[in-house]
Design an enzyme around this catalytic site. Sequence first.
Site, PDB file in Angstrom:
ATOM      1  N   ARG A 166      24.678   7.002 -19.478  1.00 15.96           N
ATOM      2  CA  ARG A 166      24.936   5.849 -18.602  1.00 15.96           C
ATOM      3  C   ARG A 166      23.664   5.245 -18.034  1.00 15.96           C
ATOM      4  NH1 ARG A 166      28.236   8.746 -14.205  1.00 15.96           N
ATOM      5  NH2 ARG A 166      26.579  10.215 -14.707  1.00 15.96           N
ATOM      6  N   GLU A 180      16.689  10.258  -6.262  1.00 13.11           N
ATOM      7  CA  GLU A 180      16.482   9.996  -4.838  1.00 13.11           C
ATOM      8  C   GLU A 180      15.033   9.591  -4.677  1.00 13.11           C
ATOM      9  OE1 GLU A 180      17.540  13.413  -2.490  1.00 13.11           O
ATOM     10  OE2 GLU A 180      19.663  13.192  -2.926  1.00 13.11           O
ATOM     11  N   GLN A 227       9.738   0.517   8.270  1.00 15.65           N
ATOM     12  CA  GLN A 227       9.880  -0.790   7.642  1.00 15.65           C
ATOM     13  C   GLN A 227       9.792  -0.630   6.134  1.00 15.65           C
ATOM     14  OE1 GLN A 227       7.402  -3.893   9.390  1.00 15.65           O
ATOM     15  NE2 GLN A 227       7.089  -4.848   7.407  1.00 15.65           N
ATOM     16  N   ASP A 228      10.647  -1.352   5.385  1.00 13.74           N
ATOM     17  CA  ASP A 228      10.589  -1.410   3.934  1.00 13.74           C
ATOM     18  C   ASP A 228      10.199  -2.818   3.517  1.00 13.74           C
ATOM     19  OD1 ASP A 228      11.491   1.186   3.804  1.00 13.74           O
ATOM     20  OD2 ASP A 228      13.308   0.732   2.678  1.00 13.74           O
ATOM     21  N   ASN A 229       9.381  -2.922   2.457  1.00 13.78           N
ATOM     22  CA  ASN A 229       8.944  -4.217   1.946  1.00 13.78           C
ATOM     23  C   ASN A 229       9.087  -4.243   0.431  1.00 13.78           C
ATOM     24  OD1 ASN A 229       8.000  -5.018   4.552  1.00 13.78           O
ATOM     25  ND2 ASN A 229       6.131  -3.877   4.196  1.00 13.78           N
ATOM     26  N   ARG A 277      -3.819  -7.733  -5.367  1.00  8.37           N
ATOM     27  CA  ARG A 277      -3.561  -7.810  -3.930  1.00  8.37           C
ATOM     28  C   ARG A 277      -4.356  -6.715  -3.244  1.00  8.37           C
ATOM     29  NH1 ARG A 277       1.086 -10.970  -2.570  1.00  8.37           N
ATOM     30  NH2 ARG A 277       2.341 -11.491  -4.392  1.00  8.37           N
ATOM     31  N   HIS A 303      -6.007  -3.984   1.561  1.00 15.35           N
ATOM     32  CA  HIS A 303      -5.511  -4.303   2.899  1.00 15.35           C
ATOM     33  C   HIS A 303      -5.364  -3.081   3.799  1.00 15.35           C
ATOM     34  CE1 HIS A 303      -3.320  -7.768   0.645  1.00 15.35           C
ATOM     35  NE2 HIS A 303      -4.542  -8.133   0.980  1.00 15.35           N
ATOM     36  N   LYS A 347       1.783   4.279   3.853  1.00 14.05           N
ATOM     37  CA  LYS A 347       2.670   3.578   2.921  1.00 14.05           C
ATOM     38  C   LYS A 347       3.095   4.507   1.800  1.00 14.05           C
ATOM     39  CE  LYS A 347       0.425  -0.893   3.652  1.00 14.05           C
ATOM     40  NZ  LYS A 347      -0.407  -1.943   3.031  1.00 14.05           N
ATOM     41  N   HIS A 368      -5.600  -0.409   0.966  1.00 16.16           N
ATOM     42  CA  HIS A 368      -4.676  -0.290  -0.159  1.00 16.16           C
ATOM     43  C   HIS A 368      -4.593  -1.607  -0.910  1.00 16.16           C
ATOM     44  CE1 HIS A 368      -0.511  -0.830  -1.771  1.00 16.16           C
ATOM     45  NE2 HIS A 368      -0.911   0.247  -2.426  1.00 16.16           N
ATOM     46  N   TYR A 391       7.727  -0.749  -0.985  1.00 13.48           N
ATOM     47  CA  TYR A 391       7.035   0.260  -0.183  1.00 13.48           C
ATOM     48  C   TYR A 391       7.616   0.395   1.210  1.00 13.48           C
ATOM     49  CZ  TYR A 391       4.185  -3.801   1.328  1.00 13.48           C
ATOM     50  OH  TYR A 391       3.752  -5.024   1.797  1.00 13.48           O
ATOM     51  N   LYS A 431      -7.532 -15.471   0.897  1.00 13.94           N
ATOM     52  CA  LYS A 431      -7.781 -14.460   1.928  1.00 13.94           C
ATOM     53  C   LYS A 431      -8.443 -13.228   1.322  1.00 13.94           C
ATOM     54  CE  LYS A 431      -4.340 -11.974   3.309  1.00 13.94           C
ATOM     55  NZ  LYS A 431      -3.087 -11.510   3.892  1.00 13.94           N
ATOM     56  N   ASP A 432      -7.913 -12.756   0.196  1.00 13.50           N
ATOM     57  CA  ASP A 432      -8.439 -11.530  -0.414  1.00 13.50           C
ATOM     58  C   ASP A 432      -9.823 -11.737  -1.046  1.00 13.50           C
ATOM     59  OD1 ASP A 432      -6.281 -10.084   0.438  1.00 13.50           O
ATOM     60  OD2 ASP A 432      -5.282 -10.017  -1.510  1.00 13.50           O
TER      61      ASP A 432
END
Length: 188
Positions: A26, A31, A49-51, A61, A64, A73, A120, A133, A171-172
């Site tokens: 299937r 988890e 918090q989840d993003n 990216r 940061h 994270k 990161h 994350y 920015k980066d």
Amino acid sequence: MSKITVTRCEIEGLCVIEPTVFKDERGFFMETYNQNDFKEEGLDMVFVQDNQSMSTKGVLRGLHFQKQYPQGKLVRVVRGSVFDVAVDLRKNSKTFGKWFGVELSAENKKQFYIPEGFAHGFLVLSDEAEFVYKCTDFYHPNDEGGLAWNDEEIGVKWPIAEGMELIISDKDQKWKGLTETTKEIDFQ
């Protein structure tokens, strides 16, 4: 018995986490986070918090961090693949200024835990990648910090394929190198 395998990296605090994947005709089940399994492995962080983000091939990216409200994270990729990097910014660490990178993909299902005190970032290797994350602190827009992705003092070996066009935000592209950046922060 824990349903994850934790590989501690040569930089203290960084961990690659592989969940047990149950496959059959299937599909699969796993988890991605179980507080009890993490605690059993000595990982007792609390996430608030989840993003999720989506990026196209060549997007880089980072690197940061938050200055006054550092975030740990737990990162993973649910579609595509990225090369994920953490740089140690903890001034009292024996690995200060060192980096570690790992490929994360929907296929390998690896996760990477980056504790507070690290910069990161990631480079998208596939046509598109969805990156998910969990964070140990909330995002504070006025607290953003960054480190130049191409700082020669750090020397991250990004796997930039021949002909790959990098896509980096304005920015980066403006972040400074390690020496100048760490004058502004005090991660222990």
